[in-house]
Design a protein around this motif. Structure first.
Motif, PDB file in Angstrom:
ATOM      1  N   ASN A  84       0.868  -1.178   0.000  1.00 42.06           N
ATOM      2  CA  ASN A  84       0.000   0.000   0.000  1.00 42.06           C
ATOM      3  C   ASN A  84       0.904   1.227   0.000  1.00 42.06           C
ATOM      4  OD1 ASN A  84      -1.490   1.999   2.333  1.00 42.06           O
ATOM      5  ND2 ASN A  84      -2.559   1.601   0.432  1.00 42.06           N
ATOM      6  N   HIS A  85       1.593   1.445  -1.100  1.00 40.26           N
ATOM      7  CA  HIS A  85       2.513   2.563  -1.295  1.00 40.26           C
ATOM      8  C   HIS A  85       3.675   2.490  -0.305  1.00 40.26           C
ATOM      9  CE1 HIS A  85       3.653   6.252  -3.225  1.00 40.26           C
ATOM     10  NE2 HIS A  85       3.707   6.893  -2.078  1.00 40.26           N
ATOM     11  N   ALA A  86       3.715   3.325   0.721  1.00 36.74           N
ATOM     12  CA  ALA A  86       4.831   3.348   1.660  1.00 36.74           C
ATOM     13  C   ALA A  86       4.670   2.345   2.793  1.00 36.74           C
ATOM     14  CB  ALA A  86       4.983   4.749   2.245  1.00 36.74           C
ATOM     15  N   ASN A  87       3.554   1.647   2.840  1.00 32.76           N
ATOM     16  CA  ASN A  87       3.260   0.721   3.932  1.00 32.76           C
ATOM     17  C   ASN A  87       2.899  -0.653   3.398  1.00 32.76           C
ATOM     18  OD1 ASN A  87       3.352   2.739   6.109  1.00 32.76           O
ATOM     19  ND2 ASN A  87       1.571   3.586   5.065  1.00 32.76           N
ATOM     20  N   THR A  88       2.916  -1.625   4.282  1.00 34.69           N
ATOM     21  CA  THR A  88       2.423  -2.948   3.937  1.00 34.69           C
ATOM     22  C   THR A  88       1.085  -3.165   4.623  1.00 34.69           C
ATOM     23  OG1 THR A  88       3.559  -4.024   5.773  1.00 34.69           O
ATOM     24  CG2 THR A  88       4.743  -3.886   3.677  1.00 34.69           C
ATOM     25  N   ALA A  89       0.321  -4.110   4.113  1.00 33.78           N
ATOM     26  CA  ALA A  89      -0.988  -4.412   4.676  1.00 33.78           C
ATOM     27  C   ALA A  89      -1.178  -5.915   4.748  1.00 33.78           C
ATOM     28  CB  ALA A  89      -2.087  -3.789   3.812  1.00 33.78           C
ATOM     29  N   ARG A  90      -1.871  -6.364   5.783  1.00 37.30           N
ATOM     30  CA  ARG A  90      -2.244  -7.771   5.871  1.00 37.30           C
ATOM     31  C   ARG A  90      -3.573  -7.948   5.155  1.00 37.30           C
ATOM     32  NH1 ARG A  90      -4.034 -11.330  11.148  1.00 37.30           N
ATOM     33  NH2 ARG A  90      -5.220 -12.822   9.919  1.00 37.30           N
ATOM     34  N   VAL A  91      -3.592  -8.891   4.218  1.00 34.48           N
ATOM     35  CA  VAL A  91      -4.794  -9.252   3.471  1.00 34.48           C
ATOM     36  C   VAL A  91      -4.985 -10.755   3.597  1.00 34.48           C
ATOM     37  CG1 VAL A  91      -5.807  -9.364   1.160  1.00 34.48           C
ATOM     38  CG2 VAL A  91      -4.607  -7.303   1.886  1.00 34.48           C
ATOM     39  N   ASP A  92      -6.180 -11.182   3.938  1.00 28.17           N
ATOM     40  CA  ASP A  92      -6.493 -12.603   4.086  1.00 28.17           C
ATOM     41  C   ASP A  92      -7.366 -13.075   2.940  1.00 28.17           C
ATOM     42  OD1 ASP A  92      -5.197 -12.345   6.498  1.00 28.17           O
ATOM     43  OD2 ASP A  92      -6.915 -12.905   7.734  1.00 28.17           O
ATOM     44  N   VAL A  93      -7.179 -14.321   2.518  1.00 28.80           N
ATOM     45  CA  VAL A  93      -8.071 -14.990   1.575  1.00 28.80           C
ATOM     46  C   VAL A  93      -8.728 -16.121   2.350  1.00 28.80           C
ATOM     47  CG1 VAL A  93      -8.279 -16.292  -0.574  1.00 28.80           C
ATOM     48  CG2 VAL A  93      -6.619 -14.421  -0.409  1.00 28.80           C
ATOM     49  N   GLU A  94     -10.056 -16.049   2.468  1.00 32.79           N
ATOM     50  CA  GLU A  94     -10.804 -17.045   3.224  1.00 32.79           C
ATOM     51  C   GLU A  94     -11.149 -18.241   2.337  1.00 32.79           C
ATOM     52  OE1 GLU A  94     -14.003 -15.087   5.383  1.00 32.79           O
ATOM     53  OE2 GLU A  94     -12.795 -13.268   5.416  1.00 32.79           O
ATOM     54  N   THR A  95     -11.573 -19.330   2.947  1.00 33.09           N
ATOM     55  CA  THR A  95     -11.874 -20.547   2.193  1.00 33.09           C
ATOM     56  C   THR A  95     -13.020 -20.363   1.209  1.00 33.09           C
ATOM     57  OG1 THR A  95     -13.289 -21.325   3.994  1.00 33.09           O
ATOM     58  CG2 THR A  95     -10.994 -22.072   3.997  1.00 33.09           C
ATOM     59  N   ASP A  96     -13.888 -19.363   1.413  1.00 31.70           N
ATOM     60  CA  ASP A  96     -14.991 -19.107   0.485  1.00 31.70           C
ATOM     61  C   ASP A  96     -14.588 -18.171  -0.651  1.00 31.70           C
ATOM     62  OD1 ASP A  96     -14.850 -16.672   1.798  1.00 31.70           O
ATOM     63  OD2 ASP A  96     -16.943 -16.679   2.464  1.00 31.70           O
ATOM     64  N   GLY A  97     -13.303 -17.780  -0.701  1.00 31.43           N
ATOM     65  CA  GLY A  97     -12.804 -16.922  -1.769  1.00 31.43           C
ATOM     66  C   GLY A  97     -12.829 -15.439  -1.454  1.00 31.43           C
ATOM     67  N   LYS A  98     -13.337 -15.054  -0.310  1.00 26.22           N
ATOM     68  CA  LYS A  98     -13.408 -13.646   0.066  1.00 26.22           C
ATOM     69  C   LYS A  98     -12.010 -13.133   0.379  1.00 26.22           C
ATOM     70  CE  LYS A  98     -15.607 -10.573   3.429  1.00 26.22           C
ATOM     71  NZ  LYS A  98     -16.495 -10.546   4.605  1.00 26.22           N
ATOM     72  N   ILE A  99     -11.628 -12.012  -0.248  1.00 29.43           N
ATOM     73  CA  ILE A  99     -10.345 -11.361  -0.011  1.00 29.43           C
ATOM     74  C   ILE A  99     -10.614 -10.128   0.842  1.00 29.43           C
ATOM     75  CG2 ILE A  99      -8.341 -10.239  -1.050  1.00 29.43           C
ATOM     76  CD1 ILE A  99      -8.951 -11.821  -3.617  1.00 29.43           C
ATOM     77  N   SER A 100      -9.975 -10.040   2.012  1.00 26.23           N
ATOM     78  CA  SER A 100     -10.252  -8.946   2.945  1.00 26.23           C
ATOM     79  C   SER A 100      -8.973  -8.271   3.430  1.00 26.23           C
ATOM     80  CB  SER A 100     -10.993  -9.469   4.179  1.00 26.23           C
ATOM     81  OG  SER A 100     -12.222 -10.033   3.826  1.00 26.23           O
ATOM     82  N   TRP A 101      -9.005  -6.926   3.479  1.00 22.79           N
ATOM     83  CA  TRP A 101      -7.959  -6.166   4.135  1.00 22.79           C
ATOM     84  C   TRP A 101      -8.201  -6.323   5.630  1.00 22.79           C
ATOM     85  CZ3 TRP A 101      -8.386  -2.243   7.695  1.00 22.79           C
ATOM     86  CH2 TRP A 101      -7.221  -1.537   8.000  1.00 22.79           C
TER      87      TRP A 101
END
Length: 105
Positions: A6-23
């Motif tokens: 995320n530009h100058a920062n990093t972010a944790r993003v999860d992918v759930e078993t149902d395919g949902k991608i979430s910040w």
């Protein structure tokens, strides 16, 4: 769990078993996030029953964006998801949505 840009920062993003991608947490300063680098094994079987494998064609489709997210556009192209040979790859840059649910595979 993925560590994304995320530009100058990093972010944790999860992918759930149902395919949902979430910040989940981390950088969200510039109203965009890169999805490049999301890659994982989608093999259903947990044991190998044969010693030979058959290559599958890779399928690539537009990523289903959520929460008002949209493709960054320009030379960054369209966010895509590719799958085949038991692997899933997500690529692209998205902008201007609500943090949380980003997309669904």
């Amino acid at each position: 769990i993925f560590n994304l840009n995320n530009h100058a920062n990093t972010a944790r993003v999860d992918v759930e078993t149902d395919g949902k991608i979430s910040w989940i947490t981390g950088g969200r300063d510039h109203r965009w996030i890169s999805l490049a680098g999301i890659a994982f094994d989608i093999q259903v079987a947990t044991t190998q029953t044969a010693t030979t494998t058959t290559a599958q064609a890779r399928t690539t489709v537009a990523l289903g964006l959520a929460s008002r997210w949209q493709a960054y556009g320009g030379s960054y192209g369209t966010p895509l998801v590719s799958y085949g040979d038991g692997l899933c790859f997500v690529d692209g840059l998205i902008k201007h949505g609500s943090w949380g649910h980003l997309a669904t595979l």
